[in-house]
Motif scaffolding. Sequence first.
Motif, PDB file in Angstrom:
ATOM      1  N   ILE A 168       0.845  -1.213   0.000  1.00 22.46           N
ATOM      2  CA  ILE A 168       0.000   0.000   0.000  1.00 22.46           C
ATOM      3  C   ILE A 168       0.872   1.252   0.000  1.00 22.46           C
ATOM      4  O   ILE A 168       0.658   2.171  -0.763  1.00 22.46           O
ATOM      5  CB  ILE A 168      -0.916   0.039   1.230  1.00 22.46           C
ATOM      6  N   GLN A 169       1.888   1.253   0.858  1.00 20.33           N
ATOM      7  CA  GLN A 169       2.742   2.436   0.945  1.00 20.33           C
ATOM      8  C   GLN A 169       3.671   2.523  -0.260  1.00 20.33           C
ATOM      9  O   GLN A 169       3.800   3.547  -0.878  1.00 20.33           O
ATOM     10  CB  GLN A 169       3.610   2.338   2.209  1.00 20.33           C
ATOM     11  N   GLY A 170       4.296   1.367  -0.601  1.00 20.31           N
ATOM     12  CA  GLY A 170       5.335   1.372  -1.604  1.00 20.31           C
ATOM     13  C   GLY A 170       4.869   1.746  -2.988  1.00 20.31           C
ATOM     14  O   GLY A 170       5.618   2.320  -3.755  1.00 20.31           O
ATOM     15  N   ASN A 171       3.620   1.452  -3.309  1.00 17.14           N
ATOM     16  CA  ASN A 171       3.150   1.712  -4.662  1.00 17.14           C
ATOM     17  C   ASN A 171       3.064   3.191  -4.993  1.00 17.14           C
ATOM     18  O   ASN A 171       3.078   3.574  -6.141  1.00 17.14           O
ATOM     19  CB  ASN A 171       1.750   1.115  -4.853  1.00 17.14           C
ATOM     20  N   HIS A 172       2.906   4.005  -4.002  1.00 14.08           N
ATOM     21  CA  HIS A 172       2.675   5.429  -4.249  1.00 14.08           C
ATOM     22  C   HIS A 172       3.633   6.251  -3.402  1.00 14.08           C
ATOM     23  O   HIS A 172       3.222   6.946  -2.478  1.00 14.08           O
ATOM     24  CB  HIS A 172       1.224   5.789  -3.911  1.00 14.08           C
ATOM     25  N   PRO A 173       4.925   6.169  -3.703  1.00 16.61           N
ATOM     26  CA  PRO A 173       5.900   6.797  -2.829  1.00 16.61           C
ATOM     27  C   PRO A 173       5.738   8.309  -2.739  1.00 16.61           C
ATOM     28  O   PRO A 173       6.057   8.898  -1.721  1.00 16.61           O
ATOM     29  CB  PRO A 173       7.241   6.421  -3.455  1.00 16.61           C
ATOM     30  N   GLY A 320     -10.722  11.091   0.058  1.00 18.73           N
ATOM     31  CA  GLY A 320     -11.587   9.964  -0.335  1.00 18.73           C
ATOM     32  C   GLY A 320     -11.498   9.725  -1.828  1.00 18.73           C
ATOM     33  O   GLY A 320     -11.361   8.587  -2.289  1.00 18.73           O
ATOM     34  N   LYS A 321     -11.530  10.802  -2.608  1.00 20.97           N
ATOM     35  CA  LYS A 321     -11.490  10.628  -4.057  1.00 20.97           C
ATOM     36  C   LYS A 321     -10.111  10.124  -4.492  1.00 20.97           C
ATOM     37  O   LYS A 321      -9.995   9.300  -5.402  1.00 20.97           O
ATOM     38  CB  LYS A 321     -11.839  11.941  -4.771  1.00 20.97           C
ATOM     39  N   LEU A 322      -9.075  10.600  -3.812  1.00 27.70           N
ATOM     40  CA  LEU A 322      -7.736  10.146  -4.183  1.00 27.70           C
ATOM     41  C   LEU A 322      -7.575   8.656  -3.900  1.00 27.70           C
ATOM     42  O   LEU A 322      -6.998   7.909  -4.690  1.00 27.70           O
ATOM     43  CB  LEU A 322      -6.675  10.953  -3.423  1.00 27.70           C
ATOM     44  N   ARG A 323      -8.147   8.217  -2.777  1.00 25.43           N
ATOM     45  CA  ARG A 323      -8.068   6.790  -2.453  1.00 25.43           C
ATOM     46  C   ARG A 323      -8.780   5.981  -3.540  1.00 25.43           C
ATOM     47  O   ARG A 323      -8.308   4.940  -3.991  1.00 25.43           O
ATOM     48  CB  ARG A 323      -8.739   6.562  -1.100  1.00 25.43           C
ATOM     49  N   TRP A 324      -9.906   6.487  -3.990  1.00 28.14           N
ATOM     50  CA  TRP A 324     -10.682   5.835  -5.060  1.00 28.14           C
ATOM     51  C   TRP A 324      -9.835   5.770  -6.340  1.00 28.14           C
ATOM     52  O   TRP A 324      -9.754   4.721  -6.994  1.00 28.14           O
ATOM     53  CB  TRP A 324     -11.955   6.654  -5.281  1.00 28.14           C
ATOM     54  N   ALA A 325      -9.155   6.861  -6.688  1.00 24.16           N
ATOM     55  CA  ALA A 325      -8.349   6.890  -7.912  1.00 24.16           C
ATOM     56  C   ALA A 325      -7.145   5.946  -7.780  1.00 24.16           C
ATOM     57  O   ALA A 325      -6.778   5.257  -8.739  1.00 24.16           O
ATOM     58  CB  ALA A 325      -7.880   8.316  -8.204  1.00 24.16           C
ATOM     59  N   CYS A 326      -6.527   5.900  -6.582  1.00 22.30           N
ATOM     60  CA  CYS A 326      -5.368   5.012  -6.381  1.00 22.30           C
ATOM     61  C   CYS A 326      -5.790   3.558  -6.549  1.00 22.30           C
ATOM     62  O   CYS A 326      -5.060   2.750  -7.126  1.00 22.30           O
ATOM     63  CB  CYS A 326      -4.759   5.209  -4.998  1.00 22.30           C
ATOM     64  N   ASP A 327      -6.962   3.221  -6.033  1.00 23.37           N
ATOM     65  CA  ASP A 327      -7.464   1.847  -6.204  1.00 23.37           C
ATOM     66  C   ASP A 327      -7.634   1.538  -7.688  1.00 23.37           C
ATOM     67  O   ASP A 327      -7.296   0.451  -8.156  1.00 23.37           O
ATOM     68  CB  ASP A 327      -8.824   1.672  -5.510  1.00 23.37           C
ATOM     69  N   ALA A 328      -8.179   2.508  -8.421  1.00 24.22           N
ATOM     70  CA  ALA A 328      -8.411   2.296  -9.858  1.00 24.22           C
ATOM     71  C   ALA A 328      -7.079   2.107 -10.584  1.00 24.22           C
ATOM     72  O   ALA A 328      -6.933   1.223 -11.437  1.00 24.22           O
ATOM     73  CB  ALA A 328      -9.183   3.477 -10.452  1.00 24.22           C
ATOM     74  N   ALA A 330      -4.250   1.060  -9.282  1.00 21.76           N
ATOM     75  CA  ALA A 330      -3.647  -0.222  -8.878  1.00 21.76           C
ATOM     76  C   ALA A 330      -4.283  -1.361  -9.682  1.00 21.76           C
ATOM     77  O   ALA A 330      -3.590  -2.270 -10.156  1.00 21.76           O
ATOM     78  CB  ALA A 330      -3.851  -0.438  -7.383  1.00 21.76           C
ATOM     79  N   PHE A 331      -5.583  -1.296  -9.846  1.00 22.97           N
ATOM     80  CA  PHE A 331      -6.282  -2.330 -10.620  1.00 22.97           C
ATOM     81  C   PHE A 331      -5.836  -2.303 -12.087  1.00 22.97           C
ATOM     82  O   PHE A 331      -5.557  -3.336 -12.702  1.00 22.97           O
ATOM     83  CB  PHE A 331      -7.794  -2.100 -10.503  1.00 22.97           C
ATOM     84  N   LEU A 332      -5.725  -1.083 -12.630  1.00 24.44           N
ATOM     85  CA  LEU A 332      -5.298  -0.920 -14.026  1.00 24.44           C
ATOM     86  C   LEU A 332      -3.918  -1.551 -14.237  1.00 24.44           C
ATOM     87  O   LEU A 332      -3.665  -2.246 -15.230  1.00 24.44           O
ATOM     88  CB  LEU A 332      -5.249   0.570 -14.337  1.00 24.44           C
ATOM     89  N   PHE A 422      -9.663   5.599 -16.727  1.00 21.85           N
ATOM     90  CA  PHE A 422      -8.249   5.402 -16.407  1.00 21.85           C
ATOM     91  C   PHE A 422      -7.693   4.500 -17.498  1.00 21.85           C
ATOM     92  O   PHE A 422      -8.298   3.474 -17.821  1.00 21.85           O
ATOM     93  CB  PHE A 422      -8.081   4.707 -15.059  1.00 21.85           C
ATOM     94  N   THR A 423      -6.562   4.852 -18.061  1.00 20.65           N
ATOM     95  CA  THR A 423      -6.017   4.014 -19.118  1.00 20.65           C
ATOM     96  C   THR A 423      -4.484   3.984 -19.024  1.00 20.65           C
ATOM     97  O   THR A 423      -3.879   4.923 -18.494  1.00 20.65           O
ATOM     98  CB  THR A 423      -6.511   4.472 -20.513  1.00 20.65           C
ATOM     99  N   THR A 424      -3.915   2.879 -19.474  1.00 20.03           N
ATOM    100  CA  THR A 424      -2.465   2.759 -19.369  1.00 20.03           C
ATOM    101  C   THR A 424      -1.778   3.759 -20.293  1.00 20.03           C
ATOM    102  O   THR A 424      -0.763   4.342 -19.940  1.00 20.03           O
ATOM    103  CB  THR A 424      -2.020   1.331 -19.743  1.00 20.03           C
ATOM    104  N   HIS A 425      -2.314   3.963 -21.494  1.00 24.54           N
ATOM    105  CA  HIS A 425      -1.653   4.803 -22.495  1.00 24.54           C
ATOM    106  C   HIS A 425      -2.556   5.951 -22.933  1.00 24.54           C
ATOM    107  O   HIS A 425      -3.780   5.785 -23.007  1.00 24.54           O
ATOM    108  CB  HIS A 425      -1.278   3.961 -23.719  1.00 24.54           C
TER     109      HIS A 425
END
Length: 495
Positions: A168-173, A320-328, A330-332, A422-425
């Motif tokens: 959780i921490q490491g993914n978003h330094p 709250g919205k940032l947590r939602w975007a981070c989840d998205a 991470a899933f992407l 949300f898209t990779t490219h």
Amino acid sequence: MAGCPTTNPQQCHVKQVKGKGRGVFASRVIPAQTIIETSPVLLFTRDEYEAHGKHTLLDHYTFNWRDGRMALALGLGVLLFSPTNQSYAGGDQGSLFNHSECPNVSYSIDATRDCIIYTSTRTINPDEELCIFYGHSLWFDPIGMPNNTSLLARSDQELDGWDSLASIQGNHPDMPSLLGSVDGDAIDEGDLPFTWKKLSLDKEEETINDVELMQAWAVDILDQKHIATMLKWLKRSGLETDALSHLKRIRRQGPTSTLLLCTSLHPPVLPDDVVVGAPYQVPVPCNPALTHTSLHLKNTYWPTVFTPRRKWEPEKWTRGKLRWACDAIAFLKREYHKARSSGELPIVAFVPTPYAKEGDLPQSILAHDTRTSTRHPLRHAALNAIRKVADLRAVQPTPTRGVDVSQNQSGAQYLLTGLTLFTTHEPCIMCTMALLHSRVKEVFYLYSMPKTGGCGGAVCVPALEGVNHRFTIAIWREEHEAGDTLPTLDPEIDA
Ligand SMILES: C[S@@+](CC[C@H](N)C(=O)[O-])C[C@H]1O[C@@H](n2cnc3c(N)ncnc32)[C@H](O)[C@@H]1O
């Protein structure tokens, strides 16, 4: 552990699931972004775990804590088993959430209170199982996965537990701490893990033809005494979204008051006990008024809010919205890792159920680029995502009650109003145009495509003069994992 509540406010229950053991289930509708549980954890040192824990059943229930210790989310000890109905109730579920590739629950560590907070990522229906994502290195054969065979094992990582919790921490330094904070807290723009692409200044609306419009449902209220009742009903109805927050609720014309309801695809079903007309669609401005001239023009359609702010200026983001975007994101990224071994172009697009009430989408949409397998040059990830949203809309129930829905059927309603892709490219020019036409709210991407992108790479389509919709563009700013920087995509390709 002091001060860590251990309640089960959503009254979830635990029951057996074939092939998985026990699982946690919703007892009622759980709205998106609801805290499901705050579980206290029991912490073992790495030595204790190596010497004892890992050789016991507890190994299935422990995971990495941030400081190298191993944690067990409490719950098992306080579950009450009822032999009569063969189910558990009344306790915490911390350790009982099963794994899913498409989780409907996310979690964050509250290190100050030694707790894990579990939050719903979308609306969860009664009797639906609540699942989290354990990570890529599973120690069992998961069931109920869409693409079991394509799950990637990470060779560089020990099979040592629920690695996603550990990361959780490491993914978003470079991200501000999301832990132990209030969802509604605003975040400074500089602290956000992405960079906005500022579109050139919009020309203000100078004539009535410049005003961008959308369709919204409204209803006439002839008897003034019903206005308060209808406003109360609207609050409780769940119809309200942010899509209309720049408009006044009531328009008065002579003796008639008209109430603005929603932007849903289908006409809303109104309460039976209030005498009002049938809902009908009205054109309303898409944006607030930024100048007095614009306010005057927009008010001719519908009373509009005056906010002297530049259109391209991004809205304030909350935790709250940032947590939602981070989840998205991470899933992407997980889907991107899978796509890289699929034989297709590794381009992925994801439209999550919107944060809070910013839009209207009953379930998240995931789409991949499929132009290789289908031999169809237009099967780009973003286009596939738009198409899936259209398919979903087409099968949504139509609670009509004698109202003409021909406008909906002719596609008058836009597909992505209030939604985020949300898209990779960076999407190509064609996909960007399709997103613009679908009235997407925001587009986030990980990789820019300087030669072919339509969001600022080759050209910035939403900034062109004459286009009738602008959307927010942001590039997720982070260190890409080693070997992850555009490894497979030819820069000449249209993503
Ligand atoms: C933390 S426990 C979850 C609760 C567990 N089902 C129980 O009854 O105690 C993790 C274990 O649940 C099982 N499990 C979790 N998700 C699963 C899935 N998608 N498919 C199969 N088994 C699963 C695996 O046996 C795993 O070791």
